[in-house]
Design a protein around this motif. Structure first.
Motif, short mmCIF file in Angstrom:
data_model
loop_
_atom_site.label_atom_id
_atom_site.label_comp_id
_atom_site.label_asym_id
_atom_site.label_seq_id
_atom_site.Cartn_x
_atom_site.Cartn_y
_atom_site.Cartn_z
N GLY A 151 0.78 -1.23 0.00
CA GLY A 151 0.00 0.00 0.00
C GLY A 151 0.81 1.27 0.00
N ALA A 152 2.15 1.17 0.05
CA ALA A 152 2.98 2.38 0.13
C ALA A 152 2.85 3.25 -1.12
N VAL A 153 2.53 2.64 -2.26
CA VAL A 153 2.40 3.44 -3.50
C VAL A 153 1.27 4.46 -3.41
N HIS A 154 0.35 4.26 -2.48
CA HIS A 154 -0.75 5.21 -2.33
C HIS A 154 -0.34 6.46 -1.53
N TYR A 155 0.83 6.42 -0.92
CA TYR A 155 1.29 7.52 -0.08
C TYR A 155 2.60 8.15 -0.56
N THR A 156 3.40 7.40 -1.28
CA THR A 156 4.70 7.88 -1.75
C THR A 156 4.62 8.15 -3.25
N PRO A 157 4.83 9.40 -3.68
CA PRO A 157 4.75 9.70 -5.11
C PRO A 157 5.78 8.90 -5.92
N VAL A 158 5.34 8.38 -7.05
CA VAL A 158 6.23 7.67 -7.98
C VAL A 158 6.14 8.35 -9.33
N ALA A 159 7.26 8.84 -9.82
CA ALA A 159 7.29 9.55 -11.09
C ALA A 159 8.15 8.79 -12.09
N ARG A 160 7.93 9.06 -13.36
CA ARG A 160 8.72 8.45 -14.42
C ARG A 160 9.47 9.52 -15.20
N THR A 161 10.63 9.14 -15.72
CA THR A 161 11.41 10.04 -16.55
C THR A 161 11.94 9.28 -17.76
N SER A 162 12.06 9.97 -18.87
CA SER A 162 12.59 9.34 -20.08
C SER A 162 14.11 9.27 -20.07
N ASN A 163 14.76 10.05 -19.20
CA ASN A 163 16.22 10.08 -19.15
C ASN A 163 16.66 10.33 -17.71
N LEU A 164 17.09 9.27 -17.04
CA LEU A 164 17.45 9.39 -15.63
C LEU A 164 18.67 10.28 -15.43
N SER A 165 19.64 10.19 -16.34
CA SER A 165 20.85 11.02 -16.22
C SER A 165 20.51 12.50 -16.32
N ALA A 166 19.67 12.85 -17.29
CA ALA A 166 19.27 14.25 -17.45
C ALA A 166 18.47 14.74 -16.25
N THR A 167 17.66 13.86 -15.69
CA THR A 167 16.89 14.22 -14.50
C THR A 167 17.81 14.53 -13.32
N ILE A 168 18.85 13.75 -13.15
CA ILE A 168 19.82 14.03 -12.09
C ILE A 168 20.46 15.39 -12.31
N ASP A 169 20.82 15.70 -13.55
CA ASP A 169 21.41 17.01 -13.85
C ASP A 169 20.46 18.13 -13.47
N GLU A 170 19.18 17.97 -13.78
CA GLU A 170 18.20 19.01 -13.47
C GLU A 170 18.01 19.15 -11.96
N LEU A 171 17.98 18.03 -11.26
CA LEU A 171 17.79 18.08 -9.81
C LEU A 171 19.00 18.68 -9.11
N LYS A 172 20.19 18.50 -9.67
CA LYS A 172 21.38 19.13 -9.10
C LYS A 172 21.26 20.66 -9.14
N LYS A 173 20.63 21.16 -10.19
CA LYS A 173 20.44 22.60 -10.30
C LYS A 173 19.51 23.12 -9.20
N ARG A 174 18.73 22.22 -8.62
CA ARG A 174 17.81 22.60 -7.54
C ARG A 174 18.40 22.29 -6.16
N GLY A 175 19.70 22.04 -6.13
CA GLY A 175 20.38 21.90 -4.85
C GLY A 175 20.54 20.49 -4.33
N MET A 176 20.12 19.48 -5.11
CA MET A 176 20.26 18.11 -4.64
C MET A 176 21.62 17.54 -5.02
N TRP A 177 22.05 16.54 -4.26
CA TRP A 177 23.24 15.80 -4.62
C TRP A 177 22.90 14.31 -4.53
N PHE A 178 23.77 13.48 -5.11
CA PHE A 178 23.38 12.09 -5.34
C PHE A 178 24.46 11.10 -4.91
N VAL A 179 23.98 10.03 -4.30
CA VAL A 179 24.85 8.94 -3.91
C VAL A 179 24.28 7.66 -4.51
#
Length: 251
Positions: A151-179
């Motif tokens: 039932g966790a999918v009803h509470y935790t947002p799940v999104a899709r992206t066509s390019n995971l690498s590009a998404t990481i680049d965009e999220l870095k611009k918003r202050g996130m970092w990745f491990v």
């Protein structure tokens, strides 16, 4: 065989007219199975719609479609998503609502629906604000995933992206970092895993892909003391996620 069993248990539609209308009506088609050799007008129209929606297409023998959809499939069977997907903005909004630094899971090529469901369940329990999946070469929100998530999918947002690498680049611009989880990385206990963070978990067999790994700021390994050298993807996600939880706790 697992894919056949998985597909046969999902909410599916069959027949050329029904499948084409499903695409045109905007129904969330998770995956499309097309009989090998079918290239007539109606099938080409379906394939065109599938391309517009970036839907995964598998060309399979007629016998497999007979097994999945019975005798009236007319060369096409579509598997519908069990749930609609959220947006990355939903995740940022949830983090803001809680007054927390964003904490996302990014999954690179998870193909087993039970693993995906277990990871989404862990993400929810660890307080993550969402899960990001690639559109291709990965399982989506099937009914098996929903069940495995408890039932966790009803509470935790799940999104899709066509390019995971590009998404990481965009999220870095918003202050996130990745491990990312990688056996060759530094021991996770020696790393600073606080702040706005994305945890990247790779495929059950091959791990995080090179292009995605190169965009991560750090790689983290889990210390192993047994006779085998790897963990199930969902278990690895849980171990790393709770080290992040530990480090984010006040005091």
């Amino acid at each position: 065989m697992r894919e056949q069993t998985e597909a046969s248990s999902e909410n599916r539609i069959e027949g050329r007219h029904s499948v084409l209308e499903a695409f045109r009506a905007g129904q969330p088609v998770e995956r499309l199975f097309v009989q090998k050799g079918c290239q007539d007008g109606p099938v080409l129209s379906i394939l065109k719609e599938a391309k517009k929606k970036n839907t995964r297409v598998d060309f399979v023998p007629k016998e497999r479609l007979d097994h999945m959809g019975g005798s009236h499939h007319q060369g096409v069977v579509a598997i519908l998503s069990a749930l609609s997907y959220g947006e990355i903005e939903d995740m940022f909004a949830l983090a803001e609502k809680r007054g927390e630094d964003p904490f996302f899971f990014l999954l690179d090529g998870i193909e087993d629906p039970h693993n995906l469901g277990a990871i989404i369940r862990t993400a929810n329990l660890a307080g993550a604000h969402g899960v990001i999946l690639p559109r291709r070469r990965a399982v989506g929100l099937t009914s098996t995933v929903v069940q495995a998530s408890a039932g966790a999918v009803h509470y935790t947002p799940v999104a899709r992206t066509s390019n995971l690498s590009a998404t990481i680049d965009e999220l870095k611009k918003r202050g996130m970092w990745f491990v990312c989880a990688d056996m060759g990385g530094d021991i996770m206990y020696r790393q600073n895993l606080t702040g706005p963070i994305g945890l990247v978990i790779g495929n059950e067999g091959s791990g995080v892909s090179r292009l995605v790994r190169e965009r991560c700021d750090y790689t983290a390994s889990i210390p192993m003391r047994g006779d085998i050298d790897s963990l199930n993807a969902s278990v690895a996600a849980g171990v790393l996620a709770y080290e992040i939880v530990r480090q984010r706790m006040p005091g």
